[in-house]
Design a protein around this motif. Structure first.
Motif, PDB file in Angstrom:
ATOM      1  N   LYS A 257      86.932  29.840 -26.523  1.00 61.35           N
ATOM      2  CA  LYS A 257      86.115  30.928 -25.966  1.00 61.35           C
ATOM      3  C   LYS A 257      86.499  31.108 -24.500  1.00 61.35           C
ATOM      4  CE  LYS A 257      81.298  32.473 -25.710  1.00 61.35           C
ATOM      5  NZ  LYS A 257      81.530  33.817 -26.277  1.00 61.35           N
ATOM      6  N   THR A 258      86.806  32.363 -24.147  1.00 65.53           N
ATOM      7  CA  THR A 258      87.261  32.656 -22.778  1.00 65.53           C
ATOM      8  C   THR A 258      86.145  33.307 -21.962  1.00 65.53           C
ATOM      9  OG1 THR A 258      89.557  32.855 -23.460  1.00 65.53           O
ATOM     10  CG2 THR A 258      88.940  33.990 -21.424  1.00 65.53           C
ATOM     11  N   PHE A 259      85.983  32.845 -20.745  1.00 70.43           N
ATOM     12  CA  PHE A 259      84.959  33.369 -19.843  1.00 70.43           C
ATOM     13  C   PHE A 259      85.640  34.023 -18.647  1.00 70.43           C
ATOM     14  CE2 PHE A 259      83.179  30.006 -22.315  1.00 70.43           C
ATOM     15  CZ  PHE A 259      81.899  30.445 -22.632  1.00 70.43           C
ATOM     16  N   ARG A 260      85.189  35.246 -18.319  1.00 75.42           N
ATOM     17  CA  ARG A 260      85.792  35.960 -17.196  1.00 75.42           C
ATOM     18  C   ARG A 260      84.724  36.480 -16.249  1.00 75.42           C
ATOM     19  NH1 ARG A 260      91.254  37.627 -18.462  1.00 75.42           N
ATOM     20  NH2 ARG A 260      91.648  37.279 -20.676  1.00 75.42           N
ATOM     21  N   ILE A 261      85.075  36.478 -14.969  1.00 73.22           N
ATOM     22  CA  ILE A 261      84.170  37.025 -13.951  1.00 73.22           C
ATOM     23  C   ILE A 261      84.241  38.558 -13.998  1.00 73.22           C
ATOM     24  CG2 ILE A 261      83.868  37.310 -11.446  1.00 73.22           C
ATOM     25  CD1 ILE A 261      82.806  34.667 -12.324  1.00 73.22           C
ATOM     26  N   GLU A 262      83.084  39.187 -13.983  1.00 74.87           N
ATOM     27  CA  GLU A 262      82.972  40.650 -14.012  1.00 74.87           C
ATOM     28  C   GLU A 262      82.145  41.077 -12.804  1.00 74.87           C
ATOM     29  OE1 GLU A 262      83.450  44.127 -14.674  1.00 74.87           O
ATOM     30  OE2 GLU A 262      84.072  43.114 -16.536  1.00 74.87           O
ATOM     31  N   HIS A 263      82.451  42.244 -12.250  1.00 72.34           N
ATOM     32  CA  HIS A 263      81.660  42.729 -11.109  1.00 72.34           C
ATOM     33  C   HIS A 263      80.899  44.016 -11.434  1.00 72.34           C
ATOM     34  CE1 HIS A 263      83.121  40.005  -7.889  1.00 72.34           C
ATOM     35  NE2 HIS A 263      84.166  39.894  -8.683  1.00 72.34           N
ATOM     36  N   ASP A 264      81.267  44.668 -12.544  1.00 70.26           N
ATOM     37  CA  ASP A 264      80.702  45.971 -12.885  1.00 70.26           C
ATOM     38  C   ASP A 264      79.377  45.784 -13.639  1.00 70.26           C
ATOM     39  OD1 ASP A 264      80.090  48.466 -13.778  1.00 70.26           O
ATOM     40  OD2 ASP A 264      82.002  48.829 -14.808  1.00 70.26           O
TER      41      ASP A 264
ATOM     42  N   LEU B  93      72.650  43.628  -7.207  1.00 68.53           N
ATOM     43  CA  LEU B  93      73.343  43.512  -5.920  1.00 68.53           C
ATOM     44  C   LEU B  93      74.118  42.203  -5.831  1.00 68.53           C
ATOM     45  CD1 LEU B  93      70.645  44.956  -3.498  1.00 68.53           C
ATOM     46  CD2 LEU B  93      72.897  45.938  -4.002  1.00 68.53           C
ATOM     47  N   ARG B  94      73.472  41.115  -6.257  1.00 67.78           N
ATOM     48  CA  ARG B  94      74.108  39.799  -6.208  1.00 67.78           C
ATOM     49  C   ARG B  94      75.329  39.751  -7.135  1.00 67.78           C
ATOM     50  NH1 ARG B  94      70.501  36.504  -9.045  1.00 67.78           N
ATOM     51  NH2 ARG B  94      71.790  37.256 -10.747  1.00 67.78           N
ATOM     52  N   ASP B  95      75.140  40.243  -8.376  1.00 67.14           N
ATOM     53  CA  ASP B  95      76.222  40.171  -9.360  1.00 67.14           C
ATOM     54  C   ASP B  95      77.402  41.070  -8.989  1.00 67.14           C
ATOM     55  OD1 ASP B  95      74.898  38.307 -10.770  1.00 67.14           O
ATOM     56  OD2 ASP B  95      74.178  39.639 -12.354  1.00 67.14           O
ATOM     57  N   GLU B  96      77.099  42.223  -8.362  1.00 72.48           N
ATOM     58  CA  GLU B  96      78.189  43.096  -7.927  1.00 72.48           C
ATOM     59  C   GLU B  96      79.032  42.409  -6.856  1.00 72.48           C
ATOM     60  OE1 GLU B  96      76.511  46.778  -6.650  1.00 72.48           O
ATOM     61  OE2 GLU B  96      76.647  47.674  -8.642  1.00 72.48           O
ATOM     62  N   GLU B  97      78.349  41.701  -5.967  1.00 70.44           N
ATOM     63  CA  GLU B  97      79.073  41.066  -4.865  1.00 70.44           C
ATOM     64  C   GLU B  97      79.789  39.788  -5.312  1.00 70.44           C
ATOM     65  OE1 GLU B  97      76.801  40.016  -1.358  1.00 70.44           O
ATOM     66  OE2 GLU B  97      78.597  39.027  -0.571  1.00 70.44           O
ATOM     67  N   LEU B  98      79.048  38.881  -5.953  1.00 71.39           N
ATOM     68  CA  LEU B  98      79.614  37.578  -6.288  1.00 71.39           C
ATOM     69  C   LEU B  98      80.280  37.548  -7.659  1.00 71.39           C
ATOM     70  CD1 LEU B  98      76.636  35.385  -5.000  1.00 71.39           C
ATOM     71  CD2 LEU B  98      78.729  35.975  -3.771  1.00 71.39           C
ATOM     72  N   GLY B  99      79.965  38.539  -8.499  1.00 65.80           N
ATOM     73  CA  GLY B  99      80.498  38.535  -9.853  1.00 65.80           C
ATOM     74  C   GLY B  99      79.616  37.723 -10.789  1.00 65.80           C
ATOM     75  N   PHE B 100      79.752  38.003 -12.081  1.00 63.61           N
ATOM     76  CA  PHE B 100      78.957  37.270 -13.078  1.00 63.61           C
ATOM     77  C   PHE B 100      79.842  36.954 -14.270  1.00 63.61           C
ATOM     78  CE2 PHE B 100      78.336  40.983 -15.874  1.00 63.61           C
ATOM     79  CZ  PHE B 100      78.588  42.025 -14.998  1.00 63.61           C
ATOM     80  N   LEU B 101      79.480  35.899 -14.997  1.00 59.10           N
ATOM     81  CA  LEU B 101      80.323  35.412 -16.082  1.00 59.10           C
ATOM     82  C   LEU B 101      80.071  36.227 -17.359  1.00 59.10           C
ATOM     83  CD1 LEU B 101      82.321  33.145 -15.712  1.00 59.10           C
ATOM     84  CD2 LEU B 101      80.698  31.568 -16.754  1.00 59.10           C
ATOM     85  N   THR B 102      81.159  36.602 -18.017  1.00 64.98           N
ATOM     86  CA  THR B 102      81.047  37.303 -19.304  1.00 64.98           C
ATOM     87  C   THR B 102      82.005  36.635 -20.285  1.00 64.98           C
ATOM     88  OG1 THR B 102      82.832  38.828 -18.759  1.00 64.98           O
ATOM     89  CG2 THR B 102      80.588  39.516 -18.174  1.00 64.98           C
ATOM     90  N   SER B 103      81.871  36.981 -21.559  1.00 60.25           N
ATOM     91  CA  SER B 103      82.747  36.400 -22.565  1.00 60.25           C
ATOM     92  C   SER B 103      82.736  37.292 -23.804  1.00 60.25           C
ATOM     93  CB  SER B 103      82.264  34.994 -22.927  1.00 60.25           C
ATOM     94  OG  SER B 103      83.133  34.392 -23.846  1.00 60.25           O
ATOM     95  N   THR B 104      83.849  37.330 -24.544  1.00 62.28           N
ATOM     96  CA  THR B 104      83.845  38.065 -25.814  1.00 62.28           C
ATOM     97  C   THR B 104      83.404  37.102 -26.916  1.00 62.28           C
ATOM     98  OG1 THR B 104      86.205  37.621 -25.849  1.00 62.28           O
ATOM     99  CG2 THR B 104      85.535  39.845 -25.276  1.00 62.28           C
ATOM    100  N   PRO B 105      82.692  37.619 -27.942  1.00 66.51           N
ATOM    101  CA  PRO B 105      82.222  36.742 -29.026  1.00 66.51           C
ATOM    102  C   PRO B 105      83.395  36.105 -29.754  1.00 66.51           C
ATOM    103  CG  PRO B 105      81.184  38.910 -29.154  1.00 66.51           C
ATOM    104  CD  PRO B 105      82.297  39.030 -28.168  1.00 66.51           C
ATOM    105  N   THR B 106      83.241  34.864 -30.161  1.00 64.70           N
ATOM    106  CA  THR B 106      84.282  34.131 -30.883  1.00 64.70           C
ATOM    107  C   THR B 106      83.712  33.688 -32.233  1.00 64.70           C
ATOM    108  OG1 THR B 106      85.007  33.256 -28.771  1.00 64.70           O
ATOM    109  CG2 THR B 106      85.852  32.163 -30.721  1.00 64.70           C
ATOM    110  N   GLU B 107      84.558  33.726 -33.241  1.00 71.61           N
ATOM    111  CA  GLU B 107      84.114  33.281 -34.565  1.00 71.61           C
ATOM    112  C   GLU B 107      83.994  31.765 -34.617  1.00 71.61           C
ATOM    113  OE1 GLU B 107      83.038  34.874 -37.309  1.00 71.61           O
ATOM    114  OE2 GLU B 107      83.119  36.645 -36.005  1.00 71.61           O
ATOM    115  N   ILE B 108      82.913  31.281 -35.234  1.00 71.38           N
ATOM    116  CA  ILE B 108      82.798  29.851 -35.514  1.00 71.38           C
ATOM    117  C   ILE B 108      82.129  29.707 -36.881  1.00 71.38           C
ATOM    118  CG2 ILE B 108      80.585  29.617 -34.271  1.00 71.38           C
ATOM    119  CD1 ILE B 108      81.585  26.719 -33.535  1.00 71.38           C
ATOM    120  N   LYS B 109      82.619  28.745 -37.662  1.00 70.99           N
ATOM    121  CA  LYS B 109      82.008  28.522 -38.993  1.00 70.99           C
ATOM    122  C   LYS B 109      80.782  27.634 -38.842  1.00 70.99           C
ATOM    123  CE  LYS B 109      86.561  28.845 -40.926  1.00 70.99           C
ATOM    124  NZ  LYS B 109      87.697  27.962 -40.558  1.00 70.99           N
ATOM    125  N   TRP B 110      79.635  28.166 -39.200  1.00 71.45           N
ATOM    126  CA  TRP B 110      78.392  27.406 -39.073  1.00 71.45           C
ATOM    127  C   TRP B 110      78.290  26.353 -40.194  1.00 71.45           C
ATOM    128  CZ3 TRP B 110      73.476  29.082 -36.431  1.00 71.45           C
ATOM    129  CH2 TRP B 110      73.728  29.978 -35.387  1.00 71.45           C
TER     130      TRP B 110
END
Lengths: 272, 272
Positions: B118-125, B141-158
C-alpha cells in the motif's frame, strides 16, 4: 543447526544497528554542514532587522522559564545569538557539540557591551561528576550510554545593579542574607555562563536544558518565532483601523522605558 | 531609507527560510537513501529470526490501539514488514511518500498467505476530500500548507471467519445488524488497506496515524522493540533459576493455540 542460524542472524542484526547509527550520524553531519552555510546568510539578513532577537526571545514561551524576571532587562540587550556546531570544522567532534555566542548591548553606567561564547560538549564519563548526591544509578547508566552535556565556565561581565547577588562578589556566605543572595545569583541567567554540568544542585539549574533549547529550537526556528510575533501584533491591532506604516511599540518586558544603547525598541508590523 | 533596509532584510530572511527547507529536504533524501541500503541488510538478518515481527508488533504499545482484539490472530500471521520511500527511486517524489509491504502467513482453511503493498502519498489539494462534514477551515488551511497523507485502496483477502463483517460482503446495510457488522468491519485492520484519506468518518479511522506509526517508528525502530521484548522476557524469568537454552513460550495474544502455518511460536531468550 537452526539455533546456530538464529544466533548468527541476531549478530547480523546487531551489526546492522551500528550501520543505522553510522548512517544517522553521517546524515546529521551533512545536515549541520548545509544548515551552517544557510545560517551565515540568515545572520546577514537578521543584522538588518532591529530588535530581531529581542522579539524572538520574548515570543519563545519556554525561554522565560530559564531566567529570572529581573534578568529580562538584560535579556533585552541581546543583539545577536549564534550557534555553531563543532563537527562542521572538526569531523571527529560529536555532532551534538556546539558553541553558543551571544552579543550584549550596553546599558550606560550599569552594563558593558560584550560578546560571550560558551561551548557545550557531550561527555560519557560519569566519574567526572563533582557532586553526586542528586544522582541515581539509573542516571549514571543513561548518561554513560547516551552521553550528557558539559561545558567549561566562561567569563561574563555582570551588570553593576546585580553586585549584591553576583556570586563572585558575595563573600559572606555564612549569614542567611548572604546565602540567599548567593543562591539568587546562581539562578540568574548570568550564572548560566559558569555552568559545567558536573555539579548538579550546586550551579545554574537545568543549564543543559537552556543550552539545548537555544541550539535545538530557538536558534534553528528563530524566523518562525519572529514571524509568529509579527502575526500576533497584527491580530492585536486588527480592530484599530490603522493600516498606516507607523512603528508599533513592542511591549517592554519589564515595563521600564530604559533601553540598551538608547536604540528604538519599535518593530514595524510586517510579515516575513 | 532605514525602512527600505529593514524591508529588504525581511525579504532576504524569507529567502533564507526557503534555503533551510531545501537543505532539510536534501538531507532527508540522503538519509533515506543511506538507511534504505542498511535496511536491505537488516531484512536479511530478520529473515533468519523466526517470529521477529510478531514479537515487535506485540511489544509496540501503540500499535494495538489501531487494531481490534479479534484482528490480533491475523496480525500474528505477519511474517514480514517492509517500508520503502518513493524518493529513493524517484527524486521528484515527496520525501514523506512511502510504500508499506506486508507478508501474511496462511491459517489453514481460514486465511490465505499473501503479500500486500500500500502506497501513501502527501497531497496538498483539499478539494480532493470526498466527505467534508468532519473538516474545519483550520483543517483545510493546515493540510494545504503542510500536506496530508492519502492512499489508493489495495486489495487484501480477508479471513473467512470475518465474512460476517467483511464490508464488501455485507450487502444488507439497512438493518441495524447489517449496519453494525459493516461498521465493525470498517474498523478491522483489513479495512486499513482500503483507506484513502479522503473520506474522513467513512473509512478506517486514523488510517494516516497507523501508516505513520509503521513508517516513522515501528519499521525504523523494529530492532529496538525486539530487543526490549527479549529483555522483558529475561526479567520475567530471572527468578526461575533456569539459564538453560530451552525455548520460551511467547504469550499468545488471543490465548488460542492455533498458529500460522503451524510454525513454532517460541523465541529463544537472547539479547540482540
Amino acid at each position: 543447526m537452526e539455533e546456530d542460524k538464529v544466533s548468527k542472524s541476531l549478530e547480523a542484526l546487531a551489526r546492522v544497528e551500528d550501520e543505522v547509527e553510522k548512517a544517522e550520524r553521517e546524515t546529521e553531519f551533512l545536515r549541520l554542514k548545509k544548515l551552517s552555510a544557510v545560517y551565515l546568510n540568515r545572520k546577514e539578513a537578521i543584522a538588518g532587522i532591529p530588535g530581531f532577537w529581542k522579539v524572538v526571545l520574548s515570543q519563545h514561551s519556554d525561554f522565560a522559564n530559564y531566567v529570572r524576571a529581573a534578568d529580562l532587562k538584560y535579556i533585552d540587550c541581546i543583539s545577536a545569538i549564534e550557534v555553531t556546531w563543532l563537527c562542521v570544522e572538526d569531523e571527529k567532534a560529536d555532532h551534538r557539540d556546539f558553541t553558543v555566542t551571544i552579543n550584549f548591548d550596553a546599558i550606560d553606567g550599569d552594563f558593558e557591551s560584550q560578546t560571550v561564547s560558551k561551548t557545550f560538549r557531550i561527555e560519557h564519563d560519569v566519574s567526572k561528576f563533582i557532586y553526586r548526591s542528586k544522582r541515581t544509578e539509573e542516571d549514571d547508566l543513561r548518561d554513560e550510554e547516551l552521553g550528557f552535556l558539559t561545558s567549561t565556565p566562561t567569563e561574563i561581565k555582570w551588570p553593576k545593579s546585580f553586585d549584591g547577588i553576583n556570586p563572585s562578589l558575595v563573600t559572606d556566605k555564612t549569614t542567611s542574607e548572604g546565602k540567599r543572595n548567593y543562591r539568587t545569583g546562581m539562578k540568574s541567567f548570568f550564572s548560566w555562563f559558569k555552568w559545567t554540568g558536573l555539579k548538579p544542585g550546586k550551579e545554574f539549574p537545568n543549564g543543559d536544558g537552556l543550552a539545548s533549547l537555544i541550539s535545538e529550537d530557538l536558534y534553528p526556528n528563530c524566523t518562525k518565532y519572529y514571524t509568529e510575533a509579527q502575526i500576533d501584533l497584527e491580530e492585536e491591532n486588527v480592530d484599530e483601523d490603522d493600516e498606516s506604516d507607523e512603528p508599533l511599540q513592542l511591549e517592554s518586558s519589564d515595563g521600564e522605558p530604559e533601553d540598551c544603547d538608547g536604540k528604538q525598541k519599535s518593530v514595524k508590523r510586517r510579515k516575513v
